[in-house]
Design a protein around this motif. Structure first.
Motif, mmCIF file in Angstrom:
data_model
loop_
_atom_site.group_PDB
_atom_site.id
_atom_site.type_symbol
_atom_site.label_atom_id
_atom_site.label_comp_id
_atom_site.label_asym_id
_atom_site.label_seq_id
_atom_site.Cartn_x
_atom_site.Cartn_y
_atom_site.Cartn_z
ATOM 1 N N VAL A 15 0.815 -1.223 0.000
ATOM 2 C CA VAL A 15 0.000 0.000 0.000
ATOM 3 C C VAL A 15 0.847 1.270 0.000
ATOM 4 O O VAL A 15 0.381 2.320 -0.435
ATOM 5 N N GLN A 16 2.107 1.165 0.441
ATOM 6 C CA GLN A 16 2.982 2.336 0.437
ATOM 7 C C GLN A 16 3.984 2.302 -0.723
ATOM 8 O O GLN A 16 4.888 3.121 -0.788
ATOM 9 N N ASN A 17 3.784 1.338 -1.627
ATOM 10 C CA ASN A 17 4.618 1.190 -2.825
ATOM 11 C C ASN A 17 6.109 1.170 -2.491
ATOM 12 O O ASN A 17 6.910 1.864 -3.097
ATOM 13 N N GLU A 18 6.461 0.326 -1.524
ATOM 14 C CA GLU A 18 7.839 0.180 -1.085
ATOM 15 C C GLU A 18 8.516 -0.948 -1.853
ATOM 16 O O GLU A 18 7.871 -1.706 -2.585
ATOM 17 N N THR A 19 9.810 -1.073 -1.642
ATOM 18 C CA THR A 19 10.575 -2.172 -2.242
ATOM 19 C C THR A 19 9.921 -3.506 -1.904
ATOM 20 O O THR A 19 9.568 -3.752 -0.757
ATOM 21 N N GLY A 20 9.747 -4.337 -2.912
ATOM 22 C CA GLY A 20 9.132 -5.648 -2.728
ATOM 23 C C GLY A 20 7.637 -5.670 -2.969
ATOM 24 O O GLY A 20 7.019 -6.742 -2.974
ATOM 25 N N ALA A 21 7.030 -4.523 -3.183
ATOM 26 C CA ALA A 21 5.578 -4.452 -3.399
ATOM 27 C C ALA A 21 5.127 -5.333 -4.549
ATOM 28 O O ALA A 21 4.046 -5.927 -4.507
ATOM 29 N N GLU A 22 5.966 -5.475 -5.553
ATOM 30 C CA GLU A 22 5.597 -6.289 -6.724
ATOM 31 C C GLU A 22 5.394 -7.757 -6.347
ATOM 32 O O GLU A 22 4.579 -8.446 -6.950
ATOM 33 N N HIS A 23 6.116 -8.226 -5.345
ATOM 34 C CA HIS A 23 5.949 -9.615 -4.893
ATOM 35 C C HIS A 23 4.597 -9.811 -4.211
ATOM 36 O O HIS A 23 3.968 -10.862 -4.352
ATOM 37 N N VAL A 24 4.156 -8.794 -3.503
ATOM 38 C CA VAL A 24 2.845 -8.860 -2.855
ATOM 39 C C VAL A 24 1.750 -8.767 -3.910
ATOM 40 O O VAL A 24 0.778 -9.523 -3.870
ATOM 41 N N THR A 25 1.923 -7.890 -4.868
ATOM 42 C CA THR A 25 0.955 -7.752 -5.960
ATOM 43 C C THR A 25 0.755 -9.094 -6.671
ATOM 44 O O THR A 25 -0.377 -9.456 -7.003
ATOM 45 N N LYS A 104 -1.391 -24.078 7.713
ATOM 46 C CA LYS A 104 -0.491 -24.810 6.809
ATOM 47 C C LYS A 104 -0.352 -24.111 5.456
ATOM 48 O O LYS A 104 -0.468 -24.724 4.383
ATOM 49 N N ILE A 105 -0.092 -22.790 5.535
ATOM 50 C CA ILE A 105 0.091 -21.983 4.336
ATOM 51 C C ILE A 105 1.372 -21.160 4.467
ATOM 52 O O ILE A 105 1.837 -20.900 5.571
ATOM 53 N N PRO A 106 1.953 -20.753 3.333
ATOM 54 C CA PRO A 106 3.152 -19.912 3.388
ATOM 55 C C PRO A 106 2.819 -18.498 3.865
ATOM 56 O O PRO A 106 1.663 -18.068 3.809
ATOM 57 N N VAL A 107 3.851 -17.807 4.311
ATOM 58 C CA VAL A 107 3.696 -16.432 4.769
ATOM 59 C C VAL A 107 4.642 -15.533 3.984
ATOM 60 O O VAL A 107 5.748 -15.925 3.637
ATOM 61 N N LEU A 108 4.158 -14.326 3.681
ATOM 62 C CA LEU A 108 4.930 -13.332 2.949
ATOM 63 C C LEU A 108 5.239 -12.183 3.897
ATOM 64 O O LEU A 108 4.328 -11.628 4.523
ATOM 65 N N THR A 109 6.516 -11.836 4.020
ATOM 66 C CA THR A 109 6.946 -10.787 4.937
ATOM 67 C C THR A 109 8.042 -9.940 4.302
ATOM 68 O O THR A 109 8.689 -10.377 3.342
ATOM 69 N N GLY A 120 8.898 -24.700 10.819
ATOM 70 C CA GLY A 120 8.014 -25.478 9.960
ATOM 71 C C GLY A 120 7.012 -24.657 9.164
ATOM 72 O O GLY A 120 5.954 -25.160 8.805
ATOM 73 N N VAL A 121 7.335 -23.393 8.897
ATOM 74 C CA VAL A 121 6.478 -22.526 8.098
ATOM 75 C C VAL A 121 7.281 -22.086 6.867
ATOM 76 O O VAL A 121 8.461 -21.748 6.979
ATOM 77 N N ASP A 122 6.647 -22.109 5.712
ATOM 78 C CA ASP A 122 7.257 -21.631 4.474
ATOM 79 C C ASP A 122 7.241 -20.098 4.520
ATOM 80 O O ASP A 122 6.198 -19.479 4.304
ATOM 81 N N ILE A 123 8.401 -19.500 4.839
ATOM 82 C CA ILE A 123 8.516 -18.057 4.989
ATOM 83 C C ILE A 123 9.154 -17.501 3.721
ATOM 84 O O ILE A 123 10.251 -17.933 3.325
ATOM 85 N N ARG A 124 8.465 -16.554 3.109
ATOM 86 C CA ARG A 124 8.956 -15.937 1.869
ATOM 87 C C ARG A 124 9.149 -14.447 2.111
ATOM 88 O O ARG A 124 8.224 -13.749 2.480
ATOM 89 N N CYS A 125 10.366 -13.985 1.868
ATOM 90 C CA CYS A 125 10.695 -12.572 2.104
ATOM 91 C C CYS A 125 10.634 -11.811 0.783
ATOM 92 O O CYS A 125 11.135 -12.294 -0.227
ATOM 93 N N ILE A 126 10.029 -10.635 0.820
ATOM 94 C CA ILE A 126 9.845 -9.836 -0.404
ATOM 95 C C ILE A 126 11.035 -8.937 -0.710
ATOM 96 O O ILE A 126 11.068 -8.319 -1.759
ATOM 97 N N ARG A 127 11.978 -8.854 0.227
ATOM 98 C CA ARG A 127 13.158 -7.972 0.012
ATOM 99 C C ARG A 127 14.439 -8.743 0.144
ATOM 100 O O ARG A 127 14.588 -9.650 0.880
#
Length: 127
Positions: A15-25, A104-109, A120-127
């Motif tokens: 929402v603030q159009n920061e680095t990594g926003a495209e991964h959330v989109t 039992k789902i991945p998380v985006l941070t 035991g969580v699939d953690i995906r970083c946007i930056r």
């Protein structure tokens, strides 16, 4: 399409159009967020000067699945404190991870330190 859970940092990046926003989109059409993390996002937007109406106008079109934070999630977030203490995760961080773990789902941070959490969580970083 499978569901993915957004951390407050990921939604704020969008929402603030920061680095990594495209991964959330790229994931937004099947994204969910817990009520705890939604509260974090709304707090930051209010602190940034947005009105209630502007916040609603920004968040509503995203059509996120809102996941109520329940007693089971609260217990899991508390338990995760012992497993993540050394990397300093906040209650909001652990609430997000607990929700993802139980669903039992991945998380985006946007928080790279989460990648050190071996829980035991699939953690995906946007930056």
């Amino acid at each position: 399409m499978s569901e993915i859970l957004l951390d407050a940092s990921a939604l704020l990046a969008l929402v603030q159009n920061e680095t990594g926003a495209e991964h959330v989109t790229a994931e937004i059409n099947h994204a969910a967020i817990s009520t705890i993390n939604l509260a974090e996002v709304v707090t930051k937007l209010f602190e940034g000067g947005m009105s209630k109406e502007a916040i609603q106008k920004t968040l509503t079109p995203l059509n996120l699945t809102i996941v109520p934070f329940d007693e089971e999630m609260a217990c899991e977030a508390g338990r995760l404190r012992l497993l993540t203490r050394e990397i300093g995760l906040s209650l909001g961080d652990r609430a997000c991870l607990a929700t993802a773990r139980l669903r039992k789902i991945p998380v985006l941070t946007a928080d790279r330190v989460w990648l050190k959490a071996n829980i035991g969580v699939d953690i995906r970083c946007i930056r």
